[in-house]
Design a protein around this motif. Structure first.
Motif, PDB file in Angstrom:
ATOM      1  N   THR A  29      -8.696  12.869  49.887  1.00  0.00           N
ATOM      2  CA  THR A  29      -8.231  13.037  48.508  1.00  0.00           C
ATOM      3  C   THR A  29      -8.152  11.686  47.812  1.00  0.00           C
ATOM      4  OG1 THR A  29      -5.916  12.927  49.202  1.00  0.00           O
ATOM      5  CG2 THR A  29      -6.928  15.108  49.030  1.00  0.00           C
ATOM      6  N   LEU A  30      -8.381  11.691  46.517  1.00  0.00           N
ATOM      7  CA  LEU A  30      -8.261  10.452  45.749  1.00  0.00           C
ATOM      8  C   LEU A  30      -6.804  10.004  45.682  1.00  0.00           C
ATOM      9  CD1 LEU A  30     -10.711  11.264  42.805  1.00  0.00           C
ATOM     10  CD2 LEU A  30     -11.156   9.825  44.813  1.00  0.00           C
ATOM     11  N   LEU A  31      -5.892  10.958  45.518  1.00  0.00           N
ATOM     12  CA  LEU A  31      -4.464  10.648  45.450  1.00  0.00           C
ATOM     13  C   LEU A  31      -3.886  10.564  46.862  1.00  0.00           C
ATOM     14  CD1 LEU A  31      -1.951  10.292  43.588  1.00  0.00           C
ATOM     15  CD2 LEU A  31      -1.592  12.769  43.807  1.00  0.00           C
ATOM     16  N   THR A  32      -3.133   9.493  47.132  1.00  0.00           N
ATOM     17  CA  THR A  32      -2.509   9.313  48.446  1.00  0.00           C
ATOM     18  C   THR A  32      -1.577  10.474  48.760  1.00  0.00           C
ATOM     19  OG1 THR A  32      -2.578   6.925  48.088  1.00  0.00           O
ATOM     20  CG2 THR A  32      -1.154   7.720  49.850  1.00  0.00           C
ATOM     21  N   ASP A  33      -1.627  10.929  49.992  1.00  0.00           N
ATOM     22  CA  ASP A  33      -0.810  12.060  50.419  1.00  0.00           C
ATOM     23  C   ASP A  33       0.582  11.589  50.808  1.00  0.00           C
ATOM     24  OD1 ASP A  33       0.079  14.531  51.232  1.00  0.00           O
ATOM     25  OD2 ASP A  33      -0.865  14.404  53.216  1.00  0.00           O
ATOM     26  N   THR A  34       1.579  11.840  49.940  1.00  0.00           N
ATOM     27  CA  THR A  34       2.979  11.538  50.228  1.00  0.00           C
ATOM     28  C   THR A  34       3.842  12.698  49.737  1.00  0.00           C
ATOM     29  OG1 THR A  34       3.506  10.489  48.101  1.00  0.00           O
ATOM     30  CG2 THR A  34       2.508   9.082  49.798  1.00  0.00           C
ATOM     31  N   PRO A  35       5.033  12.875  50.292  1.00  0.00           N
ATOM     32  CA  PRO A  35       5.919  13.941  49.805  1.00  0.00           C
ATOM     33  C   PRO A  35       6.246  13.801  48.321  1.00  0.00           C
ATOM     34  CG  PRO A  35       6.666  13.153  51.934  1.00  0.00           C
ATOM     35  CD  PRO A  35       5.573  12.221  51.501  1.00  0.00           C
ATOM     36  N   ASP A  36       6.444  12.557  47.864  1.00  0.00           N
ATOM     37  CA  ASP A  36       6.736  12.354  46.442  1.00  0.00           C
ATOM     38  C   ASP A  36       5.570  12.798  45.571  1.00  0.00           C
ATOM     39  OD1 ASP A  36       9.268  11.458  46.823  1.00  0.00           O
ATOM     40  OD2 ASP A  36       8.830   9.334  46.524  1.00  0.00           O
ATOM     41  N   HIS A  37       4.355  12.504  45.998  1.00  0.00           N
ATOM     42  CA  HIS A  37       3.193  12.915  45.211  1.00  0.00           C
ATOM     43  C   HIS A  37       3.062  14.433  45.165  1.00  0.00           C
ATOM     44  CE1 HIS A  37       0.797   8.864  45.256  1.00  0.00           C
ATOM     45  NE2 HIS A  37       1.723   8.915  44.309  1.00  0.00           N
ATOM     46  N   VAL A  38       3.364  15.091  46.267  1.00  0.00           N
ATOM     47  CA  VAL A  38       3.346  16.559  46.262  1.00  0.00           C
ATOM     48  C   VAL A  38       4.367  17.093  45.265  1.00  0.00           C
ATOM     49  CG1 VAL A  38       3.746  18.640  47.633  1.00  0.00           C
ATOM     50  CG2 VAL A  38       2.507  16.710  48.638  1.00  0.00           C
ATOM     51  N   LEU A  39       5.579  16.525  45.293  1.00  0.00           N
ATOM     52  CA  LEU A  39       6.620  16.943  44.355  1.00  0.00           C
ATOM     53  C   LEU A  39       6.172  16.731  42.915  1.00  0.00           C
ATOM     54  CD1 LEU A  39       9.537  17.756  43.588  1.00  0.00           C
ATOM     55  CD2 LEU A  39      10.181  15.360  43.925  1.00  0.00           C
ATOM     56  N   GLU A  40       5.621  15.550  42.631  1.00  0.00           N
ATOM     57  CA  GLU A  40       5.178  15.240  41.277  1.00  0.00           C
ATOM     58  C   GLU A  40       4.069  16.167  40.809  1.00  0.00           C
ATOM     59  OE1 GLU A  40       4.858  11.002  39.793  1.00  0.00           O
ATOM     60  OE2 GLU A  40       4.814  10.669  41.958  1.00  0.00           O
ATOM     61  N   VAL A  41       3.027  16.266  41.612  1.00  0.00           N
ATOM     62  CA  VAL A  41       1.837  17.011  41.187  1.00  0.00           C
ATOM     63  C   VAL A  41       2.134  18.495  41.039  1.00  0.00           C
ATOM     64  CG1 VAL A  41      -0.477  17.740  41.904  1.00  0.00           C
ATOM     65  CG2 VAL A  41       0.189  15.335  42.083  1.00  0.00           C
ATOM     66  N   VAL A  42       2.767  19.087  42.043  1.00  0.00           N
ATOM     67  CA  VAL A  42       3.056  20.519  41.966  1.00  0.00           C
ATOM     68  C   VAL A  42       4.039  20.804  40.838  1.00  0.00           C
ATOM     69  CG1 VAL A  42       4.052  22.492  43.182  1.00  0.00           C
ATOM     70  CG2 VAL A  42       2.535  20.912  44.399  1.00  0.00           C
ATOM     71  N   GLY A  43       5.061  19.957  40.699  1.00  0.00           N
ATOM     72  CA  GLY A  43       6.057  20.176  39.654  1.00  0.00           C
ATOM     73  C   GLY A  43       5.488  20.056  38.263  1.00  0.00           C
ATOM     74  N   VAL A  44       4.693  19.015  38.028  1.00  0.00           N
ATOM     75  CA  VAL A  44       4.162  18.821  36.687  1.00  0.00           C
ATOM     76  C   VAL A  44       3.090  19.868  36.370  1.00  0.00           C
ATOM     77  CG1 VAL A  44       2.192  17.231  37.023  1.00  0.00           C
ATOM     78  CG2 VAL A  44       3.708  16.934  35.056  1.00  0.00           C
ATOM     79  N   LEU A  45       2.348  20.327  37.400  1.00  0.00           N
ATOM     80  CA  LEU A  45       1.373  21.386  37.160  1.00  0.00           C
ATOM     81  C   LEU A  45       2.052  22.731  36.907  1.00  0.00           C
ATOM     82  CD1 LEU A  45      -1.560  20.606  39.626  1.00  0.00           C
ATOM     83  CD2 LEU A  45      -1.486  20.279  37.144  1.00  0.00           C
ATOM     84  N   GLU A  46       3.221  22.935  37.518  1.00  0.00           N
ATOM     85  CA  GLU A  46       3.971  24.154  37.193  1.00  0.00           C
ATOM     86  C   GLU A  46       4.397  24.136  35.725  1.00  0.00           C
ATOM     87  OE1 GLU A  46       7.837  26.790  38.635  1.00  0.00           O
ATOM     88  OE2 GLU A  46       7.488  24.807  39.512  1.00  0.00           O
ATOM     89  N   SER A  47       4.904  22.995  35.287  1.00  0.00           N
ATOM     90  CA  SER A  47       5.267  22.856  33.877  1.00  0.00           C
ATOM     91  C   SER A  47       4.044  23.043  32.979  1.00  0.00           C
ATOM     92  CB  SER A  47       5.884  21.477  33.642  1.00  0.00           C
ATOM     93  OG  SER A  47       6.066  21.224  32.266  1.00  0.00           O
ATOM     94  N   TYR A  48       2.950  22.408  33.368  1.00  0.00           N
ATOM     95  CA  TYR A  48       1.700  22.508  32.602  1.00  0.00           C
ATOM     96  C   TYR A  48       1.204  23.945  32.566  1.00  0.00           C
ATOM     97  CZ  TYR A  48      -2.882  20.822  30.930  1.00  0.00           C
ATOM     98  OH  TYR A  48      -4.026  20.567  30.209  1.00  0.00           O
ATOM     99  N   GLY A  49       1.363  24.671  33.666  1.00  0.00           N
ATOM    100  CA  GLY A  49       0.948  26.067  33.697  1.00  0.00           C
ATOM    101  C   GLY A  49       1.705  26.912  32.687  1.00  0.00           C
ATOM    102  N   GLU A  50       3.014  26.646  32.556  1.00  0.00           N
ATOM    103  CA  GLU A  50       3.806  27.366  31.549  1.00  0.00           C
ATOM    104  C   GLU A  50       3.303  27.047  30.140  1.00  0.00           C
ATOM    105  OE1 GLU A  50       5.969  29.585  32.120  1.00  0.00           O
ATOM    106  OE2 GLU A  50       6.706  29.274  34.166  1.00  0.00           O
ATOM    107  N   VAL A  51       2.992  25.779  29.912  1.00  0.00           N
ATOM    108  CA  VAL A  51       2.502  25.365  28.594  1.00  0.00           C
ATOM    109  C   VAL A  51       1.127  25.971  28.320  1.00  0.00           C
ATOM    110  CG1 VAL A  51       1.795  23.385  27.210  1.00  0.00           C
ATOM    111  CG2 VAL A  51       3.874  23.249  28.602  1.00  0.00           C
ATOM    112  N   LEU A  52       0.247  25.929  29.327  1.00  0.00           N
ATOM    113  CA  LEU A  52      -1.100  26.470  29.139  1.00  0.00           C
ATOM    114  C   LEU A  52      -1.083  27.963  28.859  1.00  0.00           C
ATOM    115  CD1 LEU A  52      -3.385  24.653  31.738  1.00  0.00           C
ATOM    116  CD2 LEU A  52      -2.968  24.109  29.335  1.00  0.00           C
ATOM    117  N   ASP A  53      -0.096  28.659  29.394  1.00  0.00           N
ATOM    118  CA  ASP A  53       0.043  30.080  29.096  1.00  0.00           C
ATOM    119  C   ASP A  53       0.193  30.277  27.587  1.00  0.00           C
ATOM    120  OD1 ASP A  53       0.645  32.949  29.729  1.00  0.00           O
ATOM    121  OD2 ASP A  53       2.613  32.384  28.926  1.00  0.00           O
ATOM    122  N   ALA A  54       1.067  29.489  26.979  1.00  0.00           N
ATOM    123  CA  ALA A  54       1.259  29.587  25.524  1.00  0.00           C
ATOM    124  C   ALA A  54       0.015  29.121  24.770  1.00  0.00           C
ATOM    125  CB  ALA A  54       2.473  28.759  25.108  1.00  0.00           C
TER     126      ALA A  54
END
Length: 388
Positions: A29-54
């Motif tokens: 993966t281009l992004l380094t695999d760390t627990p913090d990165h998982v938290l960031e990416v999944v969390g911000v994509l969840e937020s983005y998913g809500e926005v993209l729905d609208a």
């Protein structure tokens, strides 16, 4: 996202083109695999998913219900003219659909991919003529405009086609990102490679989804993007979206000089580097800067776990939108990574020399573009927001 300066906040942790190519060909993966990165990416994509729905709902509403409306003053209300909603809209207590329009205009302007080729076809021109003939029968303003400016209405129809196609694309991506968050909560996704694979599988599953669009005029249905055009989700919308929004983007007023003599903007659109993967994470919150609008929208929908993680770092709530911007950029590298993996010419495990050469050429082409992007965000972070 505007590139204020290519090296304004660039660190010495950026990976170069050779390393980008190596990681792509190695299946890393281009992004380094760390627990913090998982938290960031999944969390911000969840937020983005809500926005993209609208965003998706509104873009499809605009394309279908506000089609060729010369004064679409209520286009952001999705047909709900409730006074309370109008009041909230006027007070900016709402989703900023202007960012969705920015992405649509970027796709429309850069005009890449199979959909744009169809929009240049004689078949599309014939469809436009039939639509305009039907529309102008009951719309005196359009009847007046069309002979005076014969290219105006076809251009609006072309824009509406891009609007509807983007709405269809974001419908898939919204569901995918929300499914990703659910998979992470259930323990099925625990690492960045699993995040990238989850997104890749979603893109591949939707790859052949047809992109179609029709409008109803006086009870009669007219095709804008008919089934016969053979347009599909991945190659005709997703890839052009990555090209237009992740890579090229558009320069914003106040961030670079539009004076041709200053030569700050390349005359070649293919060389633009104003997209999300190149941007300095500095959302100004100034009026009219589209990334600021998106960061505000995602702030309204942040998962509490990610919000608390932001509050524990650097200036807490004071720079939360900058933190969202940085996490969003990491997530877009993951989405791009998934798209590259899903469109690799041959399996990376292939022992065939020709297949390996084709994969190497494909990875090299991406490395040349991504190697000058904000790859410093791909490194691991230490507590407090510092880079390792």
């Amino acid at each position: 996202m505007p590139v204020i300066s290519q090296d304004l906040v660039q660190s010495n942790l950026a990976i170069d083109q050779a390393e980008v190519k190596r990681r792509l060909l190695a299946g890393e993966t281009l992004l380094t695999d760390t627990p913090d990165h998982v938290l960031e990416v999944v969390g911000v994509l969840e937020s983005y998913g809500e926005v993209l729905d609208a965003y998706s709902i509104n873009l499809i509403y605009q394309a279908e219900e506000q089609f060729l409306n010369p004064f679409p003053i209520f286009k952001f209300l999705d047909g709900d003219l409730n006074p309370a909603k109008i009041w909230r809209h006027l007070n900016h207590d709402r989703i900023n659909f202007e960012y969705a329009e920015y992405c649509q205009k970027a796709m429309f302007w850069h005009a890449t991919g199979g959909m744009d080729a169809y929009l240049d076809s004689a078949e599309f021109a014939d469809n436009c003529r039939r639509i305009i003939a039907a529309k102008r029968r009951r719309d005196p303003l359009l009847a007046l405009l069309n002979p005076l400016f014969p290219g105006f209405l076809p251009e609006l129809i072309r824009s509406a086609a891009t609007t509807h196609a983007l709405g269809q694309f974001w419908r898939v991506m919204s569901d995918l990102f929300l499914d990703l968050a659910a998979a992470e909560r259930e323990g099925r996704v625990c690492s960045i490679p699993q995040v990238v694979d989850f997104i890749k599988d979603g893109l591949v599953a939707a790859a052949a989804n047809p992109i179609e669009y029709s409008v109803e005029i006086d009870g009669e249905r007219f095709w804008v993007l008919p089934p016969q055009a053979g347009l599909t989700f991945l190659v005709d919308v997703a890839v052009p979206y990555v090209e237009a929004v992740f890579l090229r983007g558009m320069p914003f007023l106040g961030t670079v000089s539009f004076n041709a003599q200053a030569q700050q903007i390349s005359p070649d659109q293919a060389k633009f580097t104003y997209g999300a993967l190149y941007a300095d994470p500095l959302p100004s919150m100034g009026a009219g800067i589209p990334p600021s609008l998106l960061m505000q929208d995602m702030y309204r929908h942040l998962p509490e776990k990610l919000h608390q993680w932001y509050l524990e770092r650097t200036r807490g709530e004071g720079d939360v939108r900058v933190k969202i911007c940085m996490s969003f950029q990491k997530s877009m590298f993951c989405v791009t990574n998934a798209a590259i993996n899903g469109t690799m010419p041959h399996p990376l495990t292939s022992s065939d020399t020709a297949a390996q050469a084709a994969n190497a050429a494909y990875a090299e082409a991406w490395a040349q573009r991504l190697g000058i992007a904000r790859t410093d965000c791909l490194a691991a972070s230490l507590p407090g927001g510092l880079k390792s």
